[in-house]
Design a protein around this motif. Structure first.
Motif, PDB file in Angstrom:
ATOM      1  N   ILE A  77       0.852  -1.184   0.000  1.00  0.00           N
ATOM      2  CA  ILE A  77       0.000   0.000   0.000  1.00  0.00           C
ATOM      3  C   ILE A  77       0.893   1.241   0.000  1.00  0.00           C
ATOM      4  O   ILE A  77       2.061   1.171   0.388  1.00  0.00           O
ATOM      5  CB  ILE A  77      -0.946   0.043   1.222  1.00  0.00           C
ATOM      6  N   PRO A  78       0.378   2.398  -0.428  1.00  0.00           N
ATOM      7  CA  PRO A  78       1.170   3.632  -0.383  1.00  0.00           C
ATOM      8  C   PRO A  78       1.545   3.993   1.052  1.00  0.00           C
ATOM      9  O   PRO A  78       0.808   3.704   2.000  1.00  0.00           O
ATOM     10  CB  PRO A  78       0.231   4.681  -0.985  1.00  0.00           C
ATOM     11  N   ARG A  79       2.690   4.631   1.215  1.00  0.00           N
ATOM     12  CA  ARG A  79       3.164   5.021   2.541  1.00  0.00           C
ATOM     13  C   ARG A  79       2.149   5.915   3.260  1.00  0.00           C
ATOM     14  O   ARG A  79       1.988   5.830   4.478  1.00  0.00           O
ATOM     15  CB  ARG A  79       4.508   5.739   2.409  1.00  0.00           C
ATOM     16  N   ASP A  80       1.465   6.777   2.508  1.00  0.00           N
ATOM     17  CA  ASP A  80       0.500   7.688   3.118  1.00  0.00           C
ATOM     18  C   ASP A  80      -0.650   6.956   3.799  1.00  0.00           C
ATOM     19  O   ASP A  80      -1.303   7.515   4.690  1.00  0.00           O
ATOM     20  CB  ASP A  80      -0.070   8.654   2.072  1.00  0.00           C
ATOM     21  N   LEU A  81      -0.921   5.726   3.364  1.00  0.00           N
ATOM     22  CA  LEU A  81      -2.005   4.951   3.958  1.00  0.00           C
ATOM     23  C   LEU A  81      -1.533   4.081   5.110  1.00  0.00           C
ATOM     24  O   LEU A  81      -2.313   3.311   5.667  1.00  0.00           O
ATOM     25  CB  LEU A  81      -2.674   4.082   2.887  1.00  0.00           C
ATOM     26  N   ASN A  82      -0.250   4.199   5.453  1.00  0.00           N
ATOM     27  CA  ASN A  82       0.321   3.353   6.499  1.00  0.00           C
ATOM     28  C   ASN A  82       0.841   4.193   7.666  1.00  0.00           C
ATOM     29  O   ASN A  82       1.755   3.792   8.379  1.00  0.00           O
ATOM     30  CB  ASN A  82       1.465   2.515   5.919  1.00  0.00           C
ATOM     31  N   ARG A  83       0.249   5.350   7.874  1.00  0.00           N
ATOM     32  CA  ARG A  83       0.773   6.294   8.857  1.00  0.00           C
ATOM     33  C   ARG A  83       0.690   5.782  10.289  1.00  0.00           C
ATOM     34  O   ARG A  83       1.579   6.060  11.099  1.00  0.00           O
ATOM     35  CB  ARG A  83       0.022   7.620   8.751  1.00  0.00           C
ATOM     36  N   LEU A  84      -0.354   5.035  10.623  1.00  0.00           N
ATOM     37  CA  LEU A  84      -0.490   4.586  11.998  1.00  0.00           C
ATOM     38  C   LEU A  84       0.539   3.508  12.331  1.00  0.00           C
ATOM     39  O   LEU A  84       1.153   3.539  13.404  1.00  0.00           O
ATOM     40  CB  LEU A  84      -1.907   4.065  12.252  1.00  0.00           C
ATOM     41  N   ALA A  85       0.763   2.561  11.418  1.00  0.00           N
ATOM     42  CA  ALA A  85       1.803   1.555  11.650  1.00  0.00           C
ATOM     43  C   ALA A  85       3.172   2.220  11.758  1.00  0.00           C
ATOM     44  O   ALA A  85       4.009   1.833  12.579  1.00  0.00           O
ATOM     45  CB  ALA A  85       1.796   0.514  10.532  1.00  0.00           C
ATOM     46  N   ASP A  86       3.403   3.245  10.922  1.00  0.00           N
ATOM     47  CA  ASP A  86       4.652   3.997  10.983  1.00  0.00           C
ATOM     48  C   ASP A  86       4.801   4.685  12.342  1.00  0.00           C
ATOM     49  O   ASP A  86       5.879   4.669  12.955  1.00  0.00           O
ATOM     50  CB  ASP A  86       4.691   5.021   9.854  1.00  0.00           C
ATOM     51  N   ALA A  87       3.729   5.283  12.832  1.00  0.00           N
ATOM     52  CA  ALA A  87       3.772   5.961  14.129  1.00  0.00           C
ATOM     53  C   ALA A  87       4.049   4.974  15.257  1.00  0.00           C
ATOM     54  O   ALA A  87       4.787   5.281  16.204  1.00  0.00           O
ATOM     55  CB  ALA A  87       2.454   6.694  14.382  1.00  0.00           C
ATOM     56  N   LEU A  88       3.491   3.777  15.174  1.00  0.00           N
ATOM     57  CA  LEU A  88       3.748   2.757  16.192  1.00  0.00           C
ATOM     58  C   LEU A  88       5.197   2.304  16.165  1.00  0.00           C
ATOM     59  O   LEU A  88       5.800   2.036  17.209  1.00  0.00           O
ATOM     60  CB  LEU A  88       2.809   1.569  15.984  1.00  0.00           C
ATOM     61  N   ALA A  89       5.787   2.207  14.962  1.00  0.00           N
ATOM     62  CA  ALA A  89       7.195   1.847  14.856  1.00  0.00           C
ATOM     63  C   ALA A  89       8.076   2.914  15.513  1.00  0.00           C
ATOM     64  O   ALA A  89       9.035   2.597  16.223  1.00  0.00           O
ATOM     65  CB  ALA A  89       7.575   1.660  13.388  1.00  0.00           C
ATOM     66  N   TRP A  90       7.740   4.185  15.277  1.00  0.00           N
ATOM     67  CA  TRP A  90       8.471   5.270  15.935  1.00  0.00           C
ATOM     68  C   TRP A  90       8.242   5.247  17.441  1.00  0.00           C
ATOM     69  O   TRP A  90       9.140   5.547  18.228  1.00  0.00           O
ATOM     70  CB  TRP A  90       8.048   6.615  15.353  1.00  0.00           C
ATOM     71  N   GLU A  91       7.040   4.901  17.858  1.00  0.00           N
ATOM     72  CA  GLU A  91       6.729   4.821  19.284  1.00  0.00           C
ATOM     73  C   GLU A  91       7.656   3.829  19.979  1.00  0.00           C
ATOM     74  O   GLU A  91       8.083   4.056  21.120  1.00  0.00           O
ATOM     75  CB  GLU A  91       5.271   4.398  19.469  1.00  0.00           C
ATOM     76  N   ALA A  92       7.994   2.739  19.307  1.00  0.00           N
ATOM     77  CA  ALA A  92       8.880   1.731  19.886  1.00  0.00           C
ATOM     78  C   ALA A  92      10.279   2.281  20.131  1.00  0.00           C
ATOM     79  O   ALA A  92      11.015   1.768  20.973  1.00  0.00           O
ATOM     80  CB  ALA A  92       8.950   0.514  18.964  1.00  0.00           C
ATOM     81  N   LEU A  93      10.669   3.309  19.378  1.00  0.00           N
ATOM     82  CA  LEU A  93      11.998   3.908  19.528  1.00  0.00           C
ATOM     83  C   LEU A  93      11.966   5.188  20.358  1.00  0.00           C
ATOM     84  O   LEU A  93      12.929   5.934  20.381  1.00  0.00           O
ATOM     85  CB  LEU A  93      12.589   4.215  18.143  1.00  0.00           C
ATOM     86  N   GLY A  94      10.855   5.429  21.024  1.00  0.00           N
ATOM     87  CA  GLY A  94      10.769   6.598  21.883  1.00  0.00           C
ATOM     88  C   GLY A  94       9.876   7.690  21.358  1.00  0.00           C
ATOM     89  O   GLY A  94       9.770   8.760  21.955  1.00  0.00           O
TER      90      GLY A  94
END
Length: 209
Positions: A179-196
Motif C-alpha cells: 500500500i502507499p506510505r501515506d495509507l500506512n501512517r499509523l503503523a509507521d507511528a507505532l514503529a516510531w513509538e517503539a523507539l521513543g
C-alpha cells in the motif's frame, strides 16, 4: 506512555482505547549480523508492547483480519528497528496495536523484522484466521512474491524466516499487499513509538516542543 501523536492517530483512524500490555511471546526475529556499535542484544526488549486490550470477540471468525505493518531504523540509526503493527477487522475496526524492537541495520531488514513479528503474533494470538497483511515496502512484497531477487545474506535469512511463517498458513488464507506510505501512517507511528516516539526526532533536529 503512549504518545499524543499515536493517540491522535488512533482516534482519527480507528476505534481503539490504548492500554499498555505485554504480549505473551517474543516477536523480534534475530538477525545473524550483530547490531551496530552502541546497541547490544541485551538492551533489546524480548516482548512486544500491546497498546490496546483485545476485542476479538466482536469480530466474526469468517472475516479477514487486516494487518498493517511498518519498520523504521529511527534517526540516528543505532542498529535497532522500531516495529509497528495494527490489527483491524475486515470492516476497519481496530482490534489491537503493537510496537516492539528488533536488531536491524538497513531499512529493508527493519521491514522484514516487522513482517516476521506480525506473522508470529498473528499465529499466536489469532490462529486459524484469514489474514491480509499490508506493508508499504515494495521490495519485501516483490521478493516474497518471487518477482525480485534476494541478493544479500542478512536479507536472505530474514526472507527464509518470513517465507517459512507464511507457508504455515493454509492455501488462500494469507495475502501480502503493498500500500502507499501515506495509507500506512499509523503503523509507521507505532514503529516510531517503539523507539521513543517522534519527539526523539524533533529533539535531534533541535525543535523545541
Amino acid at each position: 506512555m503512549v504518545s499524543r501523536f499515536v493517540r491522535a492517530l488512533l482516534h482519527r483512524f480507528g476505534d481503539c482505547r490504548p492500554d499498555i500490555q505485554s504480549a505473551p511471546d517474543p516477536v523480534a526475529a534475530p538477525v545473524t549480523t550483530p547490531p551496530a556499535a552502541g546497541v547490544s542484544r541485551d538492551e533489546l526488549p524480548n516482548r512486544s508492547r500491546d497498546l490496546s486490550r483485545p476485542r476479538i470477540q466482536s469480530v466474526r471468525l469468517t472475516e479477514w483480519l487486516i494487518v498493517q505493518i511498518d519498520g523504521t531504523l529511527g534517526f540516528p540509526a543505532r542498529g535497532v528497528a522500531g516495529l509497528g503493527m495494527l490489527v483491524r477487522s475486515e470492516r476497519g475496526a481496530v482490534i489491537r496495536v503493537y510496537c516492539g524492537r528488533a536488531p536491524a541495520r538497513t531499512s529493508q531488514e527493519a521491514e522484514y523484522q516487522a513482517l516476521i513479528a506480525a506473522l508470529r503474533l498473528i499465529r499466536h494470538d489469532f490462529p486459524n484466521r484469514r489474514v491480509r497483511c499490508l506493508t508499504d515496502s515494495r521490495l519485501v512484497v516483490e521478493q516474497l512474491n518471487g518477482v525480485a531477487a534476494v541478493r544479500t545474506e542478512p536479507i536472505r535469512l530474514l526472507y527464509q524466516t518470513a517465507r517459512e511463517l507464511i507457508d504455515q498458513f493454509p492455501p488462500a488464507t494469507f495475502e501480502l499487499v503493498r500500500i502507499p506510505r501515506d495509507l500506512n501512517r499509523l503503523a509507521d507511528a507505532l514503529a516510531w513509538e517503539a523507539l521513543g516516539g517522534r519527539h526523539a526526532l524533533l529533539r535531534q533536529a533541535g525543535v523545541r516542543r
